[in-house]
Design a protein around this motif. Structure first.
Motif, short mmCIF file in Angstrom:
data_model
loop_
_atom_site.label_atom_id
_atom_site.label_comp_id
_atom_site.label_asym_id
_atom_site.label_seq_id
_atom_site.Cartn_x
_atom_site.Cartn_y
_atom_site.Cartn_z
N ALA A 67 38.51 3.93 -9.25
CA ALA A 67 37.72 4.01 -10.48
C ALA A 67 36.33 3.43 -10.28
O ALA A 67 35.33 4.05 -10.65
CB ALA A 67 38.44 3.28 -11.61
N VAL A 68 36.25 2.25 -9.67
CA VAL A 68 34.94 1.63 -9.44
C VAL A 68 34.11 2.50 -8.50
O VAL A 68 32.92 2.75 -8.76
CB VAL A 68 35.10 0.20 -8.88
CG1 VAL A 68 33.75 -0.37 -8.42
CG2 VAL A 68 35.73 -0.71 -9.93
N VAL A 74 25.45 3.20 -7.64
CA VAL A 74 24.51 2.43 -6.83
C VAL A 74 25.31 1.69 -5.75
O VAL A 74 26.54 1.55 -5.87
CB VAL A 74 23.70 1.42 -7.67
CG1 VAL A 74 22.80 2.14 -8.67
CG2 VAL A 74 24.62 0.44 -8.39
N ASN A 75 24.63 1.25 -4.72
CA ASN A 75 25.31 0.52 -3.64
C ASN A 75 25.68 -0.88 -4.11
O ASN A 75 24.86 -1.56 -4.73
CB ASN A 75 24.42 0.44 -2.40
CG ASN A 75 24.28 1.77 -1.72
OD1 ASN A 75 25.18 2.60 -1.76
ND2 ASN A 75 23.13 1.99 -1.11
N GLN A 80 30.33 -7.74 -5.19
CA GLN A 80 30.08 -6.98 -6.41
C GLN A 80 31.20 -5.97 -6.65
O GLN A 80 31.73 -5.86 -7.76
CB GLN A 80 28.73 -6.26 -6.32
CG GLN A 80 27.55 -7.21 -6.34
CD GLN A 80 26.26 -6.55 -5.92
OE1 GLN A 80 26.25 -5.58 -5.13
NE2 GLN A 80 25.15 -7.06 -6.42
N PHE A 81 31.58 -5.27 -5.59
CA PHE A 81 32.68 -4.31 -5.69
C PHE A 81 33.97 -5.01 -6.11
O PHE A 81 34.67 -4.57 -7.03
CB PHE A 81 32.86 -3.58 -4.35
CG PHE A 81 33.96 -2.55 -4.35
CD1 PHE A 81 33.78 -1.32 -4.97
CD2 PHE A 81 35.17 -2.81 -3.71
CE1 PHE A 81 34.79 -0.37 -4.98
CE2 PHE A 81 36.18 -1.86 -3.70
CZ PHE A 81 35.99 -0.64 -4.33
N GLY A 82 34.28 -6.12 -5.46
CA GLY A 82 35.51 -6.87 -5.78
C GLY A 82 35.53 -7.37 -7.21
O GLY A 82 36.57 -7.32 -7.87
N LYS A 143 30.52 -14.79 -11.35
CA LYS A 143 30.08 -15.61 -10.21
C LYS A 143 30.26 -14.83 -8.91
O LYS A 143 29.38 -14.84 -8.05
CB LYS A 143 30.86 -16.91 -10.19
CG LYS A 143 30.44 -17.85 -9.09
CD LYS A 143 31.20 -19.18 -9.15
CE LYS A 143 30.79 -20.08 -8.01
NZ LYS A 143 31.52 -21.35 -8.03
N LEU A 144 31.40 -14.17 -8.75
CA LEU A 144 31.65 -13.38 -7.55
C LEU A 144 30.64 -12.24 -7.46
O LEU A 144 30.07 -11.99 -6.40
CB LEU A 144 33.08 -12.81 -7.56
CG LEU A 144 33.48 -11.93 -6.37
CD1 LEU A 144 33.44 -12.74 -5.07
CD2 LEU A 144 34.86 -11.34 -6.60
N PHE A 145 30.37 -11.57 -8.57
CA PHE A 145 29.42 -10.46 -8.59
C PHE A 145 28.05 -10.92 -8.15
O PHE A 145 27.33 -10.21 -7.42
CB PHE A 145 29.34 -9.82 -9.97
CG PHE A 145 28.52 -8.58 -10.02
CD1 PHE A 145 29.10 -7.34 -9.78
CD2 PHE A 145 27.16 -8.62 -10.28
CE1 PHE A 145 28.34 -6.18 -9.79
CE2 PHE A 145 26.38 -7.48 -10.31
CZ PHE A 145 26.98 -6.25 -10.06
#
Length: 147
Positions: A67-68, A74-75, A80-82, A143-145
């Motif tokens: 889904a993501v 965008v890259n 960010q993906f996680g 924070k992870l993003f």
């Protein structure tokens, strides 16, 4: 080929979901087992093993990873993906798809911590209420993003 979350992101998802080998009802009343797995087979008294929980999480994450990958144009770096996979896993791909969070990211705006924090409510007994655990998770995803 489907992009997968890193071990770091998966570990955080496991931590936020928690491992429960016997089915329980989550904060909004849905029968859940393992690391946040739901489905028609999950019911009161349902039990699994730790390896089964790990496999269920792998299978369940695949849908959120897809889904993501499909929704974001965008890259993204791995964190960010996680973070977005965690968001979609917890709230559903539909929530991500309809969110201002996604719209801003797809416009190249990565200063979106406040958008994560908008998703800290859930329906409990027919009422939309702030859920402290969701607030903590959204802060951790933001924070992870940002890292």
């Amino acid at each position: 080929m489907i992009r997968r979350v890193t071990d770091n992101a998966r570990g955080l998802i496991e931590q936020w979901e928690g491992l429960r080998l016997t089915a329980y009802t989550d904060s909004v009343g849905v029968w859940t087992v393992g690391y946040g797995h739901t489905g028609p087979e999950v019911h009161k008294g349902y039990t699994i093993t730790a390896p089964q929980a790990d496999q269920l999480l792998t299978n369940d994450l695949a849908g959120s990873e897809q889904a993501v990958s499909s929704l974001v144009n965008v890259n993204l770096n791995d964190n960010q993906f996680g973070a977005l996979v965690s968001f979609a896993f917890n709230l559903g791909a539909g929530a991500l798809q309809s969110s201002t969070l996604l719209k801003r990211i797809n416009k190249g705006d990565f200063d979106v911590a406040n958008e994560f924090l908008k998703w800290d409510h859930g329906h409990v007994h027919g009422h939309l209420v702030e859920i402290p655990g969701l607030k903590t998770r959204r802060k951790a995803e933001a924070k992870l993003f940002a890292s």
